[in-house]
Scaffold this motif. Structure first.
Motif, PDB file in Angstrom:
ATOM      1  N   ALA A 127       0.833  -1.208   0.000  1.00 24.77           N
ATOM      2  CA  ALA A 127       0.000   0.000   0.000  1.00 24.77           C
ATOM      3  C   ALA A 127       0.868   1.259   0.000  1.00 24.77           C
ATOM      4  CB  ALA A 127      -0.923  -0.003   1.212  1.00 24.77           C
ATOM      5  N   ASN A 128       1.945   1.249   0.783  1.00 21.43           N
ATOM      6  CA  ASN A 128       2.834   2.415   0.831  1.00 21.43           C
ATOM      7  C   ASN A 128       3.483   2.673  -0.532  1.00 21.43           C
ATOM      8  OD1 ASN A 128       2.244   2.623   3.544  1.00 21.43           O
ATOM      9  ND2 ASN A 128       4.102   1.594   4.227  1.00 21.43           N
ATOM     10  N   MET A 129       3.888   1.613  -1.221  1.00 24.50           N
ATOM     11  CA  MET A 129       4.517   1.764  -2.532  1.00 24.50           C
ATOM     12  C   MET A 129       3.546   2.349  -3.549  1.00 24.50           C
ATOM     13  SD  MET A 129       6.724  -1.720  -2.949  1.00 24.50           S
ATOM     14  CE  MET A 129       8.142  -2.076  -1.925  1.00 24.50           C
ATOM     15  N   MET A 130       2.293   1.936  -3.503  1.00 21.38           N
ATOM     16  CA  MET A 130       1.333   2.384  -4.510  1.00 21.38           C
ATOM     17  C   MET A 130       0.962   3.851  -4.348  1.00 21.38           C
ATOM     18  SD  MET A 130      -1.224  -0.808  -5.280  1.00 21.38           S
ATOM     19  CE  MET A 130      -1.840  -0.979  -3.611  1.00 21.38           C
ATOM     20  N   GLN A 131       1.233   4.435  -3.176  1.00 23.29           N
ATOM     21  CA  GLN A 131       0.952   5.859  -2.990  1.00 23.29           C
ATOM     22  C   GLN A 131       1.976   6.740  -3.690  1.00 23.29           C
ATOM     23  OE1 GLN A 131      -0.417   7.408   0.867  1.00 23.29           O
ATOM     24  NE2 GLN A 131      -0.208   5.330   1.633  1.00 23.29           N
ATOM     25  N   ASP A 132       3.129   6.190  -4.042  1.00 22.35           N
ATOM     26  CA  ASP A 132       4.187   6.958  -4.707  1.00 22.35           C
ATOM     27  C   ASP A 132       4.644   6.173  -5.932  1.00 22.35           C
ATOM     28  OD1 ASP A 132       6.190   8.664  -5.407  1.00 22.35           O
ATOM     29  OD2 ASP A 132       7.580   8.040  -3.829  1.00 22.35           O
ATOM     30  N   PRO A 133       3.877   6.238  -7.030  1.00 20.83           N
ATOM     31  CA  PRO A 133       4.154   5.364  -8.181  1.00 20.83           C
ATOM     32  C   PRO A 133       5.289   5.816  -9.092  1.00 20.83           C
ATOM     33  CG  PRO A 133       2.170   6.645  -8.580  1.00 20.83           C
ATOM     34  CD  PRO A 133       2.628   6.993  -7.210  1.00 20.83           C
TER      35      PRO A 133
END
Length: 383
Positions: free
Chosen positions: A337-343
């Motif tokens: 989830a954290n990764m998908m906030q900063d694509p």
């Protein structure tokens, strides 16, 4: 058969981590791209596992027995002490907490995926509007230089957008110009990326770099001005009009239609910026991260109940296998989830923004500059 993607394929894909969903066994055995490949280095996961190992060791091996197997007088084993004073809660006792943290974790993952998905389609929408304009430019404007002079401002805007996002992200992480994650300042980046691709003249780069307003709005204005000038241009040396439009009404309608494609580009450009500036609210992020850690901390103590509750050959060791898997999966969901906030970072799931920019540049160049005249022979009809 599993997908076999070469570098020449992946560099053209915005999402390079492609897979065949039908190859379930092959996908399960993969390591690259799975949550375990990036959660294995998360410190909190290993802290929780070490804490559980300590609980498990003291529960089973502090038994008050000497080397000969005789019980030591006046000794209280860890298991007896905990049973008497602080009996480990069962998973049933923790059910309300586990339910709350599961709901919060899944909702957090879903909210992050919405940002990730919208960013993907927003990037395609920006490029799609520019591509739509090149279709009508090729059909209406006779001079290829005129078509390019309109479209290049739109291509420049797209490249500037990703430069702005990368530059801001690098500066907020403390990176300086010249470092790997920093794209460089305007005077370094613009000649290398825009100038070498013939998207801007040195004078235009200087003007845009010093412009106090929004660079994208300026470039969209230039594109519309160039379009209006070409539609109203005098006859060409061949005696033909510079455009194929037949009346003033057609001209007005054509410019309006182009504006209807350009103006949404401004909306989508601003939206893409704002999506990265407004992630999941920090209080909710902090609540989820903290709740997951403390619930797993309680579970690390509770899981030693499993060792005595299961009557099997491994009844004394089952939690050593079950709890680490629980920790890795749970933390993997949060990290995903954290990764998908900063694509636009360096993570395995991040977007290859150069696929957006290279695709738009190649198609725009082909539409505006390459010759591909339709046949002048008699028409062909389907049978």
């Amino acid at each position: 058969m599993p997908l076999i993607l070469k570098e020449e394929h992946t560099k053209k894909l915005v999402i390079g981590l492609q897979y065949d969903a039908n190859e379930s066994l092959h996908n399960m055995l993969k390591w690259r791209g799975t949550i375990f490949s990036f959660v294995i280095t998360k410190p909190t996961a290993w802290v929780l596992i070490v804490i559980h190992v300590i609980f498990w060791s003291t529960w089973h091996y502090h038994t008050c027995l000497d080397a000969d197997g005789m019980r030591i007088e006046n000794c209280t084993s860890t298991r007896e002490f905990l049973k008497r004073n602080m009996y480990p809660p069962s998973l049933r006792d923790l059910a309300p907490l586990i339910g709350a943290f599961t709901f919060g974790m899944i909702f957090y993952l879903q909210s992050s995926y919405v940002i990730y998905r919208d960013f993907y389609f927003n990037g395609h929408q920006i490029a799609g509007n520019a591509k739509n304009i090149t279709i009508v430019l090729r059909a209406v404007l006779r001079r290829k230089e005129a078509r390019w002079n309109v479209a290049r401002h739109l291509v420049s805007s797209q490249r500037i957008l990703y430069w702005e996002v990368q530059k801001r992200r690098a500066e907020w992480h403390g990176d300086l110009p010249g470092e790997r994650n920093h794209p460089g300042g305007w005077n370094d980046w613009a000649p290398r990326v825009l100038g070498d691709a013939s998207l801007m003249t040195p004078q235009e780069m200087d003007y845009v770099g010093k412009f106090a307003g929004n660079k994208h709005m300026l470039l969209y204005s230039w594109a519309i001005e160039q379009l209006r000038d070409e539609v109203a241009a005098p006859l060409l040396s061949s005696g033909q009009r510079a455009c194929t439009l037949r009346s003033e009404n057609d001209e007005s309608h054509f410019i309006t239609q182009c504006c209807n494609q350009i103006l949404p580009m401004r909306d989508n450009t601003a939206r893409l910026h704002q999506m990265l500036l407004v992630p999941i609210p920090f209080p909710y992020y902090h609540l989820v991260e903290t709740m997951v850690f403390f619930v797993l901390l309680l579970m690390s103590y509770s899981f030693i109940n499993l060792n005595g509750a299961m009557s099997s050959l491994f009844s004394s060791h089952i939690s050593i296998f079950v709890f680490p898997i629980t920790v890795l999966v749970t933390n993997g969901i949060i990290e995903m989830a954290n990764m998908m906030q900063d694509p636009l970072g360096d993570d395995i799931v991040d977007f290859n923004h150069e696929a957006y920019t290279n695709d738009l540049f190649d198609l725009t160049e082909a539409q505006c500059l390459f010759t591909a005249q339709k046949s002048a022979s008699s028409a062909t009809y389907p049978p």
